[in-house]
Design an enzyme around this catalytic site. Structure first.
Site, PDB file in Angstrom:
ATOM      1  N   GLU A 241      -9.706  -2.678  13.800  1.00 31.97           N
ATOM      2  CA  GLU A 241     -10.083  -3.520  12.673  1.00 31.97           C
ATOM      3  C   GLU A 241      -8.927  -4.435  12.273  1.00 31.97           C
ATOM      4  OE1 GLU A 241      -9.578  -2.039   8.770  1.00 31.97           O
ATOM      5  OE2 GLU A 241      -9.525  -4.202   8.562  1.00 31.97           O
TER       6      GLU A 241
ATOM      7  N   ARG B  64      -1.341  -7.001  12.541  1.00 35.81           N
ATOM      8  CA  ARG B  64      -2.341  -6.447  13.462  1.00 35.81           C
ATOM      9  C   ARG B  64      -2.871  -7.511  14.415  1.00 35.81           C
ATOM     10  NH1 ARG B  64      -6.246  -2.097  10.290  1.00 35.81           N
ATOM     11  NH2 ARG B  64      -4.551  -0.745   9.578  1.00 35.81           N
TER      12      ARG B  64
ATOM     13  N   ARG C 299      -0.538   1.801  13.152  1.00 31.06           N
ATOM     14  CA  ARG C 299      -1.065   0.552  12.612  1.00 31.06           C
ATOM     15  C   ARG C 299      -0.990   0.420  11.096  1.00 31.06           C
ATOM     16  NH1 ARG C 299      -7.622   0.570  13.181  1.00 31.06           N
ATOM     17  NH2 ARG C 299      -8.026   2.441  11.981  1.00 31.06           N
ATOM     18  N   HIS C 300      -0.297   1.334  10.441  1.00 31.19           N
ATOM     19  CA  HIS C 300      -0.160   1.238   8.987  1.00 31.19           C
ATOM     20  C   HIS C 300       1.268   0.895   8.586  1.00 31.19           C
ATOM     21  CE1 HIS C 300      -4.006   3.444   9.030  1.00 31.19           C
ATOM     22  NE2 HIS C 300      -4.210   2.847   7.870  1.00 31.19           N
TER      23      HIS C 300
ATOM     24  N   GLU D 293       0.567   4.173   0.723  1.00 32.29           N
ATOM     25  CA  GLU D 293      -0.213   5.147   1.469  1.00 32.29           C
ATOM     26  C   GLU D 293       0.725   5.897   2.392  1.00 32.29           C
ATOM     27  OE1 GLU D 293      -4.264   4.634   4.080  1.00 32.29           O
ATOM     28  OE2 GLU D 293      -3.502   2.895   2.989  1.00 32.29           O
TER      29      GLU D 293
ATOM     30  N   SER E   2     -11.440  -6.919   6.858  1.00 30.22           N
ATOM     31  CA  SER E   2     -12.505  -6.264   6.118  1.00 30.22           C
ATOM     32  C   SER E   2     -12.946  -7.257   5.057  1.00 30.22           C
ATOM     33  CB  SER E   2     -11.931  -4.995   5.483  1.00 30.22           C
ATOM     34  OG  SER E   2     -12.975  -4.130   5.150  1.00 30.22           O
TER      35      SER E   2
ATOM     36  N   ARG F 114       0.840  -1.202   0.000  1.00 30.79           N
ATOM     37  CA  ARG F 114       0.000   0.000   0.000  1.00 30.79           C
ATOM     38  C   ARG F 114       0.874   1.251   0.000  1.00 30.79           C
ATOM     39  NH1 ARG F 114      -5.008  -2.146   2.490  1.00 30.79           N
ATOM     40  NH2 ARG F 114      -5.219  -4.043   1.244  1.00 30.79           N
TER      41      ARG F 114
END
Lengths: 505, 505
Positions: A428, A479, A285-286, A279, A431, A277
């Site tokens: 989370e 996670r 948590r990323h 991002e 998903s 990712r």
């Protein structure tokens, strides 16, 4: 050079750390210590090395060989106390001037750099009193020979004892702890701590339990490509790769490919692999690269068939960790104390609208079709824990507006969708959704989201030759490890984490 | 719309494929067939769907529901014979005008496009004679209801029967086969064949067996990053990735990271993950992305401790496949006949110089320090098979000159190295070695190879704080599957292969 009896390796040795003195002709123990030459597979001796964890009172008075690291060393007159470490286990070893050791040998032992690897021959002795700070509290090793197998440089970038000290203690008494960047910059040392060893043994266990459970349920493991020609999920947050004279992308998830496997009749598939990712999120948590535990499954009538299988898989993981990794859980909790992870059977499933109602009752203002913010997720986790006493639950029926275009709308309320997230300790970890298996509806939904149909043609075409109804989800491995153990940063559960600012080691 | 008894889904249905005629008021079976509306998880009926493989004479005269694909259909007067397929299994189904089916219903059934997914209610009947071409030879299904769950488009890009036809047969009688590009362009259809289903179920099994065996041996699974900041193994053949405002590389192997885990005391590690090679090789056995099964292990005295563990792991895989995947092996051999895979226990280990001698005796001219060419590898495989009757063996002690800089030189003959390859049916599937664990020697060897020391600084620094002697190797998953099954192209054993010319689907 003469080979010392009992050594059996016949390797050249010198006495570098302290060569002048120890080489003295009057050293009666000079064959009993030294720096071994590099092990280059010269011989296959039949010497047995005993594991430190197996050194117990049952072995008292036996002579054993052990290979371990010098964890600490402390010289005191004619004695030197070493702590020898092997993974999560350690034992006290004593080198004392006497029949087997000369004063030169004691000095040699005391001068070996910490973290060096040594081979030690010694007699196992019952300890007079419990040895604090060692895992083998009831015995110590009386050293008769000691040879350095691999010498560490003298200055360590971090001290292992500092690296396992609970943070709160450090604040109280001013004793040193190690900050995250120093840990990650020197990850090879940081991974040697008992806490790191335990975290990653447990993480290995999560992967085994995930696969064991799914194989038992009739799933097939698939391998999906990571280099892809088109960004199937829109195009944002994707890394570009030079591919010969052209360019390509790194897969943001195995989404398209696991769905293609369903269209190809594999029925129930899973995969474990890296997910990328691009991002620019610098949060606890990323990560830009993490490990996805992905599931996709054809169902008969209702996507809850799939939700139940996924939830049960996670429950089997939680149970397996409790059964098989109790030592690891205890080890981590010494540095990072936390409440044991709680879950229900069957797993609690709430609808999104119920969650919104709970949050509103707690004073949160939010719309029906609004997504959960991170603080609201956390708050909801606490409210659910209070009310239902579980750290794990499913939130079902998300608003259609906040989910990807391929999510199946709810058949009754078109503002909702057949989609779900799963949470651990209020964060989370999964998903998922029923996916649209009808190419016409998929086209409509993509258009509604303003997605360029040309770019996802291959994706949509996959459903044109008969596609079963199906659903699935993706779990973030790091996670799950973090939240199961109650840790606070996903970098603690990624061996070599990648984020926008970190690409090394 | 009335819900037909026994359907239990209450879904709207229409009769699209043949709506005018079948909707006629005089059709007494009009509720017994049609196109179901899209399954959107409207209901949770308690109808049980029976697996096709479970339809045997024990179920004779039972009424069952089955979901399957229309594999073939053949109308004949007042009857229509369907073959319903589910993964590797299929059964004949008969729709005949009578009490349950009208002539409109038979026509409807006959007109359903191949590969469509249907729900069928039928009575299991014992067949009068064996039904050739079906896996369920002793029974057929007498259809009472039939509903289309997902309609396939009428024109299939390839025919499944063509795709499983042995190549040699096609040459003999001119019947169609499917070429590789057509297969790969339409992989979702090609993966539905019994051959593909079997290949990838077996490949899933290889992964399980690999991990099961290693976990039993005390190994820990690790996850290593694929995005790396420096090309640790030199710099050639590496893909470049844009990484925010900078650039990075895709890992050519987990080499550095698994060695770092050894330096971090994990002792025995393995990983399963993608490996990227930007090599412009267009051969039957090269891919730009493949799955590596990687092992690294600290040893006590001799790297053969590791060689034995790796060889035994492969033997456990071969045995496990024989025991658990006999059906799959038989299925693949129908299309691709080959001799059963043979191996010895313990595994045959030859030295490189012995191999050179065997090749020379067979007329090959080659130098002592020359690497094996692909044709010579193949020839050697045949010579070894003749002499030792095994398809699996180890070649040990490669010339140092043909191995990477981090390979440990042989302690006796400095022109040799502590390195090895493993072969299946004459092709390399694993390359491995004892690695240099001494930073000084590693530096010297890198310099000798002309490698920029600055670029591999992090790699060399990993060994400065005590490193145990260790060895390991990397296995190519797709090659193991290909060679075990006696296939001829690695693209057959990669679900979505990547090569210099193929990036899709």
């Amino acid at each position: 050079m003469p080979s010392a009896a009992g050594r059996g390796q016949g390797q050249d040795q010198d006495h570098r750390p302290d060569s002048k003195e120890s080489a003295a002709a009057d050293d009666y123990a000079k064959e009993r210590y030294g720096v071994s030459s590099m092990i280059q597979s010269q011989e296959k001796p039949d010497r047995v090395l005993i594991r430190i964890k197996d050194l117990t009172v049952e072995k008292a008075d036996e002579v054993v060989w052990v290979r371990g690291r010098i964890h600490t060393s402390r010289a005191k007159g004619k004695q030197c106390f070493l702590v020898l470490r092997q993974q999560q286990f350690n034992i006290q070893a004593l080198v004392a001037v006497g029949q087997h050791a000369s004063k030169q040998m004691v000095k040699f032992a005391a001068n070996i750099n910490k973290e060096s690897i040594v081979d030690v021959e010694g007699v196992v002795r019952k300890a007079y009193q419990k040895i604090g700070g060692c895992t083998q509290q009831d015995v110590e090793l009386h050293v008769q020979r000691i040879y350095v197998i691999s010498l560490a440089e003298p200055r360590l970038p971090l001290q292992l004892d500092d690296a396992v000290r609970p943070e709160v203690e450090g604040e109280e008494d001013g004793r040193a702890t190690v900050n995250q960047d120093t840990r990650l910059d020197n990850r090879v040392i940081d991974l040697r701590t008992s806490t790191s060893q335990a975290i990653f043994c447990l993480q290995s266990g999560i992967c085994q339990l995930f696969r064991e459970t799914l194989i038992r349920k009739g799933f097939v493991e698939i391998q999906t490509p990571k280099i892809i020609s088109a960004a199937s999920e829109g195009g944002a947050n994707v890394f570009t790769v030079s591919y010969f004279k052209s360019s390509a992308y790194l897969a943001q998830s195995p989404q398209l490919y696991k769905q293609m496997c369903i269209c190809a009749d594999f029925e129930k598939v899973f995969c474990v692999g890296p997910v990328f990712r691009a991002e620019d999120s610098n949060t606890h948590r990323h990560l830009t690269e993490f490990v996805g535990l992905d599931i996709e499954m054809a169902f008969n009538y209702h996507y809850h068939e799939v939700v139940d299988e996924i939830a049960d898989t996670l429950v089997q993981i939680f149970k397996g960790l409790q059964e098989r990794f109790q030592t690891e859980i205890q080890t981590v909790s010494k540095q990072f104390p936390c409440e044991p992870f709680k879950f229900l059977e069957p797993t609690l499933r709430l609808e999104y609208c119920e969650a919104v109602a709970m949050l509103r009752e707690a004073g949160v203002e939010m719309g029906d079709e609004e997504d959960l913010s991170t603080p609201n997720e956390k708050l909801l986790g606490r409210l659910v824990k209070e009310k239902y006493d579980t750290d794990f639950y499913i939130l079902d029926k998300y608003p259609l507006a906040v989910r990807p275009f391929y999510t199946m709308p709810d058949p009754v309320n078109p503002k909702n969708s057949n989609s779900y997230d799963m949470f651990m300790r209020g964060e989370e970890i999964l998903s998922g959704a029923q996916r649209i298996h009808d190419p016409q509806l998929l086209t409509e939904r993509a258009q509604h989201h303003g997605i360029d149909l040309e770019k996802i043609k291959a994706y949509i075409d996959s459903f044109r030759f008969g596609a079963p109804p199906h659903a699935g989800g993706g779990i973030g491995l790091e996670r799950v490890t973090m939240l199961y153990l109650g840790l606070h940063n996903v970098r603690q559960t990624s061996m070599f984490p990648r984020d926008p600012k970190r690409l090394t080691p």
